[in-house]
Design an enzyme around this catalytic site. Sequence first.
Site, mmCIF file in Angstrom:
data_model
loop_
_atom_site.group_PDB
_atom_site.id
_atom_site.type_symbol
_atom_site.label_atom_id
_atom_site.label_comp_id
_atom_site.label_asym_id
_atom_site.label_seq_id
_atom_site.Cartn_x
_atom_site.Cartn_y
_atom_site.Cartn_z
ATOM 1 C CB THR A 120 26.487 38.735 35.584
ATOM 2 O OG1 THR A 120 26.811 37.962 36.734
ATOM 3 C CG2 THR A 120 25.614 37.906 34.674
ATOM 4 C CB SER A 178 30.580 43.054 41.954
ATOM 5 O OG SER A 178 29.373 42.471 42.368
ATOM 6 C CB THR A 187 23.815 42.495 39.965
ATOM 7 O OG1 THR A 187 23.916 41.087 40.184
ATOM 8 C CG2 THR A 187 23.593 42.795 38.492
ATOM 9 C CG ASP A 188 26.468 39.060 43.436
ATOM 10 O OD1 ASP A 188 25.269 39.064 43.088
ATOM 11 O OD2 ASP A 188 27.185 38.044 43.360
HETATM 12 C C1 SIN Z 1 28.912 39.987 40.070
HETATM 13 O O1 SIN Z 1 28.335 40.629 40.948
HETATM 14 O O2 SIN Z 1 29.965 40.364 39.537
HETATM 15 C C2 SIN Z 1 28.357 38.681 39.633
HETATM 16 C C3 SIN Z 1 26.885 38.627 39.692
HETATM 17 C C4 SIN Z 1 26.199 39.603 38.780
HETATM 18 O O3 SIN Z 1 26.782 40.494 38.180
HETATM 19 O O4 SIN Z 1 24.946 39.455 38.673
#
Ligand code: SIN
Length: 309
Positions: free
Chosen positions: A10, A57, A90-91
Amino acid sequence: MIHILATGGTIAGEADPTSGGSRYKAGVRPVGALLASVPGLAEAAEISAEQILALDSKDMTPADWLVILAAVRRARLDPAIDGIVILHGTDTLEETAYFLHLTLPAGTPVVLTGAMRPADHPEADGPANLLAAVRLASSREARGKGVLVVMNGAAHDARHLIKARTSGLDAFESAEAWTAAQADGRFADLDVASLPRVDILPGYAGAPARLIDACVTDGARGLVLALAGHGSVPASWLPGLRLARDQGVAILRASRCAGPVTRNANADDDGEGWLTAGDLPPPKARIALMLALASRFSAAETQALLLRP
Ligand code: SIN
């Protein structure tokens, strides 16, 4: 100099034009554009950057972890590089961070960061997170602590960090202070083209035992059981688990709750030949088991790894 390895997420997300403004797409903005949007970055450190992946991710795989590990190892050979920052979705950030924590010995600091809001959000959190990560990676305090993560103004260590909330800038938390962390890197010699497959099986009311056989038949060499309560194995799973164990599949009891799964409490781990996760959540216990299998650890060595604080 701080070297940035961009993998997507993100933090590199932009509104998806096909969604009428309701969704965004992760991992589309290239690293050069991300760096240009960080006020104060040039004053904080000399920067070099590499786009090694461009993923949401959720789509990150163990093969991608090996790509990231190789890029970090390469960067660590460059004496001009004092710290490494990895930009990540973050995932599954906690999974990549823990994989690197187990495979990188103490050395040039490695700090991961991401963002909860896309890069084109009017109040994007990515630039501040990136700057904080660069500052931490440049600091003496980061040395010897293993892989670290910065999100929303707070640092975390890779072993204890979890994404605890689906949304909000404070999505991450950890049970221990990062300042007490120590480098691990016990798989620093890992040299494999791929990692053994380990699946996570969720325990829930009525979970069918046939899932065990489906995973084993499909090639799993280990099973992490993300069970209810204190890692409570449904009675209907016992025949399938015993069959899998007898075929050489490693079975590891973990819990979908926070808190430890203790050996031989609530189950006969010694009798069944099962491993227990201690306080590692299922996705991190899976990584430890994958690395232990790849390195031909004995069951006792694997159990010691899982229970290490
Ligand atoms: C991801 O994990 O690539 C999408 C969600 C995020 O980064 O918060």
